[in-house]
Scaffold this active site. Structure first.
Site, mmCIF file in Angstrom:
data_model
loop_
_atom_site.group_PDB
_atom_site.id
_atom_site.type_symbol
_atom_site.label_atom_id
_atom_site.label_comp_id
_atom_site.label_asym_id
_atom_site.label_seq_id
_atom_site.Cartn_x
_atom_site.Cartn_y
_atom_site.Cartn_z
ATOM 1 N N LYS B 184 -1.522 -2.307 8.564
ATOM 2 C CA LYS B 184 -0.534 -1.243 8.389
ATOM 3 C C LYS B 184 -0.730 -0.570 7.041
ATOM 4 O O LYS B 184 -0.516 -1.186 6.005
ATOM 5 C CB LYS B 184 0.902 -1.778 8.458
ATOM 6 C CG LYS B 184 1.914 -0.628 8.506
ATOM 7 C CD LYS B 184 3.314 -1.047 8.161
ATOM 8 C CE LYS B 184 3.609 -1.009 6.684
ATOM 9 N NZ LYS B 184 3.706 0.350 6.090
ATOM 10 N N GLU B 258 -1.182 -10.129 -3.152
ATOM 11 C CA GLU B 258 -1.646 -9.479 -4.383
ATOM 12 C C GLU B 258 -0.514 -8.562 -4.811
ATOM 13 O O GLU B 258 -0.254 -7.551 -4.170
ATOM 14 C CB GLU B 258 -2.949 -8.718 -4.099
ATOM 15 C CG GLU B 258 -3.781 -8.493 -5.340
ATOM 16 C CD GLU B 258 -3.400 -7.228 -6.060
ATOM 17 O OE1 GLU B 258 -2.463 -7.301 -6.898
ATOM 18 O OE2 GLU B 258 -3.976 -6.179 -5.786
ATOM 19 N N CYS B 292 -1.545 -1.872 -9.946
ATOM 20 C CA CYS B 292 -0.879 -3.154 -10.186
ATOM 21 C C CYS B 292 -1.412 -3.836 -11.448
ATOM 22 O O CYS B 292 -0.696 -4.562 -12.113
ATOM 23 C CB CYS B 292 -1.028 -4.069 -8.992
ATOM 24 S SG CYS B 292 -2.714 -4.160 -8.385
ATOM 25 N N GLU B 389 7.627 -3.795 -14.036
ATOM 26 C CA GLU B 389 6.516 -2.937 -13.663
ATOM 27 C C GLU B 389 7.055 -1.532 -13.388
ATOM 28 O O GLU B 389 7.910 -1.340 -12.524
ATOM 29 C CB GLU B 389 5.852 -3.503 -12.402
ATOM 30 C CG GLU B 389 4.581 -2.781 -12.027
ATOM 31 C CD GLU B 389 3.871 -3.453 -10.852
ATOM 32 O OE1 GLU B 389 4.556 -3.905 -9.921
ATOM 33 O OE2 GLU B 389 2.632 -3.504 -10.872
#
Lengths: 293, 478
Positions: B184, B258, B292, B389
């Protein structure tokens, strides 16, 4: 043994306590529980570890981990080998304890002890070889030096298997610490005495205090605190026999994304262990540096 | 000093042919949804609607998983590694042949500069398939036993920041190991994955080996919780990763994650400062900081703080923000209004908590989603912009005095994906690299990726590695 006045000598019994940070405290809760042999005869009272004991053990492991992981592989190799030496010298005591705990004949219990000693020797040798076998030099498409090395994940909490009170325990603890992790292990609930005696071996093998911490008590009570503790990086569920509890612990471990090793269905603790248990609690670190003049 | 203006140098979008409507790619063909809802994919640089895409419902996901299962059992599982390799080599070649088209499509759908999609994303996509193709018939030599077996059907959910590259990381590895996949793509960047479906057809990959189901979070949830998958791989936020890990508890299904990061980029006083400044800029403004492993916390040794900051601001002022298809563009569009809102919110929090904000003086287009390259000074470790983040072009600058302090500050985060070190002293690089708790350490470089190089995080940045021999482990039973 007859004494001077002809009666049997009254033996000196041992108090079985916890092993935390290199010391042998009772449970801070003051609780204990009776431990029986395989036929139901009373053997001793063991400490019934509490949430606070579990947290103290994690704190001790967290403190010990940096120093332990900074040791050279050669040094860890020698310390694990030293554990085997100490265990060898106390074969008879462990054979008696395993025989009582598991209801084995003296010969079969002795074979379990021998296998446990040999397991320490086998894992000891991995301490300075993991980086070569699990690491890599990586041939990237550019002017870079690039390599990968395994590093310990940190603090690993383990539930030791019930089916094998000494060999199973050693098979869970040794792969965790050989690579530089620190460990909190919950001994088999109704067969904890070999684990406490193993603590005496660890304490006399130059293993720094806190690298292995051993708790005795109720798995369903203590394990959830270890599974949800944010200073624990890995969780080995080897001894969790209830699937619902294992799932709950795995769910709790997701809180800080612990690395989780699930219980095997019918583990054979005498088989070749392979790399799986060591690999489960190692991180791979990759370092890049440009090549140039 | 006179500055020459750049003339616009737009890449032509005539090389891409976007359909007005896309179905789901299941069992080797595009099919219409049984229970889903259509949604639109938008060019974030212009807010123009690019195409109508299908949001797969649970029944669609089930169809895709069954197609993947059938392909695994009948075709792909039994196939020799040498033959699987040839299919993957075919895919790699077609990606190379169509890389111009795919780069433009990626920039249109994602908003990233063509310079990056053309020079970074697409070359790596092709390299990933080429490299893992070669593993397919060599798995017995990878260190996971003499005859490692595939897991079965892999459910893979990927993010919007590197749409086609993340697809390549996931699909190349899974297929090389003998698994089939249902993938997806992210809701806002489905188009290159759908183009990849066409590449699978051109390569005559057996039907059902790769299935693409588009949609939002609900589709992803239906996929990762489907009882018919053997393996789940997710790249995205730590929050969603945590939920997936919790939801898979007790199933025994294999999982790799991840997740997020808050990387420290540590600059020592003896660093080559010109290169370090380029590395800082690349670390946080590459892909608009929507990375990331972005170097979002700059740790500068106090003695060179003023000099580094001065050079950094001068360099940031020359960054060209704008049309992603312009070959001179350095910083493109933020991928979505939702992401832009998050970047704005955290930047406002940064100011409210007392840090000082500086943005590069740059003109930005009227339409689309834009945020200027920005840095914050006076940041402490307690500030949210030093802990959370941001996933945008926002750099938090902190200082340190000693190497030990740099290590403590760098590691003071629940994340552990990447880190950077800048110094000319070799022993210090290795000393730092040993102590930084991160899966990737870039020394005197940053944001480098390669199919031969394992990538993945410590702690709450997830588990498992992608890339290299280590990346195979996630898709093999051993």
């Amino acid at each position: 043994m007859p004494t001077d006045n002809g009666s049997e000598r009254v033996e000196v019994r041992k108090a079985y306590k916890l092993y935390i940070g290199g010391a042998f405290p009772r449970s801070e809760s003051g609780r204990s529980y009776p431990v029986s042999d395989a036929r139901g005869r009373f053997l001793a009272n063991a400490a019934l570890a509490s949430r606070k004991d579990a947290r103290d053990a994690v704190a001790a492991a967290y403190k010990a981990w940096p120093g332990w992981s900074a040791r050279t592989g050669y040094n860890r190799d020698q310390i694990l080998y030293r554990i085997a030496e100490m265990l060898e010298g106390r074969r008879d005591q462990f054979a008696a304890e395993v025989a009582a705990a598991e209801g084995l004949s003296r010969a079969r219990a002795a074979a379990q002890v021998s296998a446990a000693i040999d397991r320490w020797v086998w894992y000891a040798g991995w301490a300075d070889k993991l980086a070569q076998v699990l690491g890599a030099g990586n041939q990237v498409s550019g002017p870079f030096f690039n390599f990968s090395v395994p590093e310990p994940a940190g603090v690993v909490a383990a539930v030791a298997p019930r089916s094998s009170s000494l060999l199973g325990l050693v098979s869970v603890v040794a792969p965790v610490i050989v690579a530089g992790n620190a460990c909190v292990v919950l001994a088999a609930e109704d067969r904890p005495l070999p684990a406490v005696s193993l603590a005496e071996v660890l304490a006399t093998s130059d293993l720094p205090g806190g690298v292995v911490n051993i708790l005795t008590g109720a798995v369903a009570e203590v394990a959830p605190w270890l599974a949800s503790h944010f200073d624990v990086h890995g969780l080995d569920l080897a001894g969790v026999e209830d699937p619902a509890l294992a799932a709950d612990l795995e769910r709790a471990a997701a809180g800080n994304l612990k690395r989780v090793l699930l219980p095997e269905r019918e583990p054979d603790w005498t088989a070749d262990p392979g790399l799986t248990r060591m690999r489960a609690f190692l991180e791979i670190k990759t370092v890049w540096h440009p090549v140039g003049i | 000093m006179a500055v020459f203006e750049y003339a616009p140098a737009p890449e032509s979008r005539a090389v891409v042919d976007i359909a007005s409507h896309y179905g789901l790619f299941i069992g080797g063909e595009f099919v219409e949804s049984e229970d889903g809802k259509p949604f639109k994919s938008v060019n974030p640089a212009t807010e123009e609607v690019l195409a109508e895409v299908t949001g797969a419902g649970p029944r669609d996901v089930d169809r895709a998983v069954r197609a993947a299962r059938a392909a695994y059992e009948k075709v792909w599982g039994p196939m020799s590694g040498a033959d699987r390799a040839k299919y993957l080599y075919r895919i790699a070649r077609i990606v190379q042949e169509r890389s111009r088209e795919l780069a433009v499509l990626e920039s249109l759908d994602n908003g990233k500069p063509i310079r990056e999609s053309r020079d970074v994303d697409l070359p790596l996509v092709a390299a990933w398939f080429f490299s893992y193709a070669g593993w397919a018939d060599k798995l017995g030599y990878a260190g996971f036993g003499p005859d490692p077996r595939p897991l079965g059907v892999a459910a893979q959910v990927i993010p919007w920041n590197f749409p086609l590259l993340m697809l390549a990381w996931k699909i190349a590895t899974a297929l090389a190991c003998g698994n089939t996949v249902v993938l997806k793509p992210a809701e806002t960047t489905p188009l290159t994955a759908l183009a990849f479906a066409d590449i699978c057809r051109q390569a005559e990959l057996p039907a059902g080996v790769v299935n693409i189901v588009t949609g939002a979070g609900g589709t992803g949830q239906a996929l990762v919780s489907h009882g018919g998958v053997d393996k789940v791989a997710f790249t995205g936020s730590t929050e969603v990763g945590r939920q997936i890990a919790g939801s898979l508890a007790g199933t025994g299904r294999r999982l790799t994650l991840e997740l997020g990061g808050k990387a420290a980029n540590v600059v020592f006083e003896d660093a080559p400062l010109d290169q370090a400044v380029e590395g800082i800029v690349n670390g946080i403004f590459f892909n608009q900081g929507q990375v990331c492993c972005a170097g979002s916390r700059l740790l500068v040794q106090e003695s060179v703080y003023d000099e580094v900051l001065g050079r950094l601001k001068r360099r940031m002022a020359t960054l060209r923000v704008g049309d992603p298809l312009d070959k001179n563009t350095d910083v493109g569009a933020i991928n979505s209004p939702a992401q832009l809102a998050r970047i704005r919110e955290l930047s406002e929090v940064g100011e409210a908590e007392g840090a000082e904000r500086w943005s590069a003086p740059c003109a930005m287009p009227e339409r689309g989603y834009w945020f200027p390259p920005t840095l914050f000074t006076g940041v402490t470790q307690a500030h949210r912009i030093a802990r959370e983040e941001i996933f945008g072009p926002v750099l938090s600058v902190l200082t340190f005095r000693t190497p030990a302090e740099a290590v403590d500050k760098a590691n003071n985060t629940p994340y552990g994906l990447s880190a950077g070190v800048w110094t000319e002293k070799g022993s210090r690089i290795l000393w730092m690299a040993q102590r930084l708790r991160a899966g990737v350490v870039w020394a005197n470089t940053f944001n480098k990726f390669d199919p031969a190089s394992p990538f993945g995080g410590y702690k709450e940045s997830g588990y498992g590695r992608e890339g290299g021999r280590h990346g195979l482990e996630a898709y093999l039973a051993h």
